[in-house]
Design an enzyme around this catalytic site. Structure first.
Site, PDB file in Angstrom:
ATOM      1  N   ALA A 124       0.832  -1.208   0.000  1.00 29.58           N
ATOM      2  CA  ALA A 124       0.000   0.000   0.000  1.00 29.58           C
ATOM      3  C   ALA A 124       0.864   1.255   0.000  1.00 29.58           C
ATOM      4  CB  ALA A 124      -0.943  -0.018   1.203  1.00 29.58           C
ATOM      5  N   CYS A 125       1.409   1.591   1.150  1.00 31.52           N
ATOM      6  CA  CYS A 125       2.093   2.877   1.298  1.00 31.52           C
ATOM      7  C   CYS A 125       3.444   2.946   0.609  1.00 31.52           C
ATOM      8  CB  CYS A 125       2.223   3.212   2.771  1.00 31.52           C
ATOM      9  SG  CYS A 125       0.614   3.389   3.568  1.00 31.52           S
ATOM     10  N   LEU A 126       3.980   1.817   0.186  1.00 31.04           N
ATOM     11  CA  LEU A 126       5.150   1.817  -0.701  1.00 31.04           C
ATOM     12  C   LEU A 126       4.714   1.730  -2.159  1.00 31.04           C
ATOM     13  CD1 LEU A 126       8.223   1.703  -1.190  1.00 31.04           C
ATOM     14  CD2 LEU A 126       8.077  -0.780  -0.936  1.00 31.04           C
TER      15      LEU A 126
END
Length: 216
Positions: A124-126
């Protein structure tokens, strides 16, 4: 044993201290506690090493968190926060940091097109800011041993998706060697060895055991 003249550090096709930016996203207790794809301790140590490497070579570092101001999550974990305590931290509500105005302004303000990125979770956040950055013409280097996902499957699938989009995976050890590049650049060697000593792999343990870091 003569080293050639140092290549232009701003235009070098390899990563250098003058053409890259380090981004560290969402290393908060909730995210660290929920990963399942790797050893948490080793991952945190590698992220600390990444932050230290950036400090040694004066590479710009951008730190971001999610949902601290809303009270949902806590701040960056102390082990990593200690290494970036003098830097601003861009708190967001967006899962994708690239969709946060202040974060994106900070990235663009560096005027550097090579992004060394570590974030939790991989899936997700990467993944999302990596895909967006690539779309906008940046080169993105996910630090594979400083990131993790909620499962091995999720982590691996996200890395494959990033690679297929053009991301170039790197490891902490590879980054240390690529940024240092030449042992003859003696002014950074002691601190660079100090970074390696903290990684925790066999090379780091050997350096620490011999007292080579920081000129010991």
């Amino acid at each position: 044993m003569s080293s050639p003249k140092i290549r232009d550090q701003k235009t070098d096709h390899l990563l250098t201290s003058e053409n890259s930016t380090v981004i560290i996203i969402d290393y908060q207790a909730t995210q660290v506690g929920s990963i399942e794809s790797t050893d948490k301790y080793r991952m945190v140590q590698n992220t600390i090493a990444l932050a230290k490497l950036a400090k040694v070579f004066r590479i710009p570092v951008i730190v971001s968190t999610v949902n601290v101001k809303t009270g949902i999550n806590g701040p960056t974990i102390p082990q990593i926060a200690h290494e970036v305590k003098d830097l601003p931290s861009y708190d967001r509500t967006t899962i994708n940091a690239w969709e946060d105005i202040e974060f994106l302004e900070a990235v663009k303000a560096t005027k550097r097109k090579k992004i060394i990125m570590a974030a939790l979770w991989t899936e997700a956040c990467l993944l999302f800011p990596t895909l967006d950055a690539l779309k906008e013409g940046y080169e993105v280097y996910p630090v594979v041993d400083a990131v993790a996902g909620t499962s091995i499957v999720a982590h691996d699938a996200a890395l494959r998706r990033m690679e297929n989009a053009g991301a170039q995976p790197v490891s902490v050890m590879s980054l240390v060697c690529e940024i240092q590049r030449d042992w003859a650049r003696g002014e950074t060697v002691p601190a660079m060895l100090g970074v390696l000593a903290g990684v925790g792999n066999n090379v780091g343990l050997d350096i620490e055991g011999q007292g080579l870091e920081r000129g010991k």
